[in-house]
Design an enzyme around this catalytic site. Sequence first.
Site, short mmCIF file in Angstrom:
data_model
loop_
_atom_site.label_atom_id
_atom_site.label_comp_id
_atom_site.label_asym_id
_atom_site.label_seq_id
_atom_site.Cartn_x
_atom_site.Cartn_y
_atom_site.Cartn_z
N SER A 7 0.85 -1.19 0.00
CA SER A 7 0.00 0.00 0.00
C SER A 7 0.89 1.24 0.00
CB SER A 7 -0.86 0.02 1.27
OG SER A 7 -1.33 1.34 1.52
N HIS A 30 -1.39 -1.52 -4.15
CA HIS A 30 -2.63 -1.29 -3.41
C HIS A 30 -2.82 0.21 -3.18
CE1 HIS A 30 -5.82 -2.58 -0.53
NE2 HIS A 30 -5.44 -1.54 0.18
N ASP A 32 -5.03 3.02 -1.55
CA ASP A 32 -6.08 3.29 -0.56
C ASP A 32 -6.79 4.59 -0.87
OD1 ASP A 32 -3.96 1.72 1.73
OD2 ASP A 32 -5.99 1.07 1.27
N ASP A 172 -5.65 -6.87 5.13
CA ASP A 172 -5.20 -5.50 4.96
C ASP A 172 -5.18 -4.77 6.30
OD1 ASP A 172 -6.50 -2.71 2.94
OD2 ASP A 172 -4.74 -2.92 4.22
C1 DX5 Z 1 -6.03 1.23 5.99
C2 DX5 Z 1 -5.61 0.76 4.64
C3 DX5 Z 1 -4.41 -0.16 4.66
C4 DX5 Z 1 -3.15 0.49 5.15
C5 DX5 Z 1 -2.05 -0.54 5.22
O1 DX5 Z 1 -7.29 1.84 5.91
O2 DX5 Z 1 -6.66 0.05 4.03
O3 DX5 Z 1 -4.18 -0.60 3.32
O4 DX5 Z 1 -2.73 1.49 4.40
O5 DX5 Z 1 -1.84 -0.70 6.52
P1 DX5 Z 1 -0.42 -1.03 7.20
O6 DX5 Z 1 0.43 0.20 7.11
O7 DX5 Z 1 -0.83 -1.38 8.59
O8 DX5 Z 1 0.15 -2.17 6.42
ZN ZN Z 2 -6.26 -0.83 1.95
#
Ligand code: DX5
Ligand code: ZN
Length: 217
Positions: A7, A30, A32, A172
């Site tokens: 992400s 990914h 967000d 996720d």
């Molecule tokens: C949170 C997002 C996640 C986040 C990833 O709302 O959907 O994809 O960015 O989380 P971490 O940094 O915990 O991997």
């Molecule tokens: Zn996400």
Amino acid sequence: MIEVAPSILNADLLHLEAEVQKIQEADWLHFDVMDGHFVPNMTFGPMFVSAIKDITRLPIEAHLMVEQPETFIPWYAKAGSKRIIIQVETCKHLHRLVQMIKELGCEAGVALNPATPLEVLDYILPDLDLVLIMTVNPGYGGQKLIPETIPKVRRLAETIKANGFGCKLEVDGGVNWENVHTLVEAGANVLVAGTLIYKDPDPAAAVKRLKHCAALG
Ligand code: DX5
Ligand code: ZN
């Protein structure tokens, strides 16, 4: 095969192109997408997908943490997302939106918040390419995984297997070196990781390590 989907929420946004180049060994990128209503945060518009798809070979999955996803779905499909994931909590007409995503030529994913029961999927699971189990409350990277979501992953994996459904099972939020084996053993086969990758001094190596870890199960 386990897929890794970094992400970019926690990437260095002032050097996004370089940050994306660091994760080319991953399987997905990914994205967000947050609208400041469904979650208390706001992030990337479709123009980011259009721009980034030209500098990477990675397929992009847009995780729409937005109210009225029916408005956003065409934007992110047209911008070049290969997969669109909508939050079940934002859908009045889930079946219709899944069809809409597929008619636009994208893979269809549905995300469930930690407290949302798996039963919401009972009449749509056969149609899905992916289910995303949120292992944190959506809105921010860098949170701790909610342990109660692990049995939920396990139960969904059992349902998918018992019925011979083809959908992938993605997790996720809060994925790290301590819990990744447990998540894969429970049945997750797509891993989103933001902090784990981008807070590592060498994100490229972290992607490789995560793929290796996941392959060991
Ligand atoms: C949170 C997002 C996640 C986040 C990833 O709302 O959907 O994809 O960015 O989380 P971490 O940094 O915990 O991997
Ligand atoms: Zn996400």
